[in-house]
Design an enzyme around this catalytic site. Sequence first.
Site, mmCIF file in Angstrom:
data_model
loop_
_atom_site.group_PDB
_atom_site.id
_atom_site.type_symbol
_atom_site.label_atom_id
_atom_site.label_comp_id
_atom_site.label_asym_id
_atom_site.label_seq_id
_atom_site.Cartn_x
_atom_site.Cartn_y
_atom_site.Cartn_z
ATOM 1 N N HIS A 73 26.623 23.877 34.480
ATOM 2 C CA HIS A 73 26.167 23.380 35.779
ATOM 3 C C HIS A 73 26.511 21.896 35.906
ATOM 4 O O HIS A 73 25.610 21.045 35.900
ATOM 5 C CB HIS A 73 24.657 23.610 35.910
ATOM 6 C CG HIS A 73 24.256 25.046 35.791
ATOM 7 N ND1 HIS A 73 22.960 25.465 35.577
ATOM 8 C CD2 HIS A 73 25.001 26.190 35.866
ATOM 9 C CE1 HIS A 73 22.919 26.791 35.521
ATOM 10 N NE2 HIS A 73 24.153 27.252 35.678
ATOM 11 N N HIS A 108 30.850 28.287 30.831
ATOM 12 C CA HIS A 108 30.229 28.095 32.146
ATOM 13 C C HIS A 108 29.126 27.059 32.029
ATOM 14 O O HIS A 108 28.347 27.078 31.075
ATOM 15 C CB HIS A 108 29.642 29.425 32.655
ATOM 16 C CG HIS A 108 28.670 29.244 33.770
ATOM 17 N ND1 HIS A 108 29.019 28.666 34.968
ATOM 18 C CD2 HIS A 108 27.338 29.535 33.878
ATOM 19 C CE1 HIS A 108 27.959 28.610 35.752
ATOM 20 N NE2 HIS A 108 26.927 29.126 35.113
ATOM 21 N N HIS A 117 26.444 26.218 42.287
ATOM 22 C CA HIS A 117 26.064 26.773 40.986
ATOM 23 C C HIS A 117 26.741 26.042 39.811
ATOM 24 O O HIS A 117 26.055 25.494 38.961
ATOM 25 C CB HIS A 117 26.405 28.271 40.963
ATOM 26 C CG HIS A 117 25.962 28.974 39.724
ATOM 27 N ND1 HIS A 117 25.788 30.331 39.647
ATOM 28 C CD2 HIS A 117 25.683 28.513 38.478
ATOM 29 C CE1 HIS A 117 25.393 30.664 38.433
ATOM 30 N NE2 HIS A 117 25.330 29.578 37.702
ATOM 31 N N GLU A 138 44.973 10.935 36.091
ATOM 32 C CA GLU A 138 45.477 11.954 35.169
ATOM 33 C C GLU A 138 44.952 13.381 35.412
ATOM 34 O O GLU A 138 45.266 14.298 34.661
ATOM 35 C CB GLU A 138 45.235 11.504 33.727
ATOM 36 C CG GLU A 138 46.269 10.441 33.377
ATOM 37 C CD GLU A 138 45.943 9.616 32.170
ATOM 38 O OE1 GLU A 138 45.212 10.105 31.293
ATOM 39 O OE2 GLU A 138 46.420 8.473 32.098
ATOM 40 N N GLU A 148 25.518 36.707 31.278
ATOM 41 C CA GLU A 148 26.849 36.604 31.895
ATOM 42 C C GLU A 148 27.935 37.211 31.002
ATOM 43 O O GLU A 148 29.122 37.062 31.290
ATOM 44 C CB GLU A 148 27.217 35.144 32.192
ATOM 45 C CG GLU A 148 26.440 34.482 33.305
ATOM 46 C CD GLU A 148 26.768 34.997 34.705
ATOM 47 O OE1 GLU A 148 27.620 35.902 34.824
ATOM 48 O OE2 GLU A 148 26.149 34.516 35.664
HETATM 49 ZN ZN LIG Z 1 24.889 29.256 35.680
#
Ligand SMILES: [Zn+2]
Length: 275
Positions: free
Chosen positions: A142, A140, A211, A170, A117
Amino acid sequence: MEKFIESSTVKEFCEITKLMYNKGWDERNGGNISCIIDEEKITPYLTKNIENVRQIKLPFNVQELANKYLLVTGTGKYFKNIIKNPQDSIGLIKIAKDGSYYEILWGFVNGAVATSELPTHLMNHIQRLEVDKEHRVIMHCHATHTIAMTFSHKLDEKDFTKTLWKMCTECLVVFPDGLGIIPWVVPGTEEIGQLTAEKMKDYRSVIWPFHGIFGAGTDLDETFGLIETIEKSAEVYTHVQSQGGIKQDITDEDLLKLAKGFNVVPKSGYLEVGV
Ligand SMILES: [Zn+2]
């Protein structure tokens, strides 16, 4: 650069990735992080001749990030193993002067390269730096309850954001800018990078349906905290739904009072009150 492993930069990275793994957000090789490291944090560890520097070509030019150092997770590497053997699972890379490739200065000792990525991360670093000079981190993962919500909740940015704002008092203070949502796209592609970067003009967090979450921030703690808050709220939503659904909640007027009290500006047009 062998001593770099003892740096507070690597230690903090290892601690955060361990926390993320323990939260169940990064199974197997799921998830990836890249963190721009300011040069002064690298200089003390730089040795004059770093041997066998590998150069990896980038799929497109990232001139905007020329000469920047990034600490990144490796492709195929498991978050659970980072803390045990950081030099195998993560690497310090430097973007070349012409923006066409990166060099591996430390880490990835067993031949790995940066996360698949990475192109998406780089596009999003460029985008966030345009709107926030202090931006440093793309993360990133999951996050379980957030993924679940992308199946059960309407995938509308305003509705999704407001549901999460209302699940924990909050939340609005932590992400007043709300959440961007892109359509489902194959990960690791230029398309997912471009769609996410487009959202990153306005948002620090973008939901990838079915995802995970893609978040940006000024340091690892802040970015982790952003994702943690979104995920906590999604977890509360999951419990609320399993308890029979919402009977009452925080009104838009109360959210506005909250925003004023904490001096944040909610995403324009999201609160249905006479402002
Ligand atoms: Zn991922």
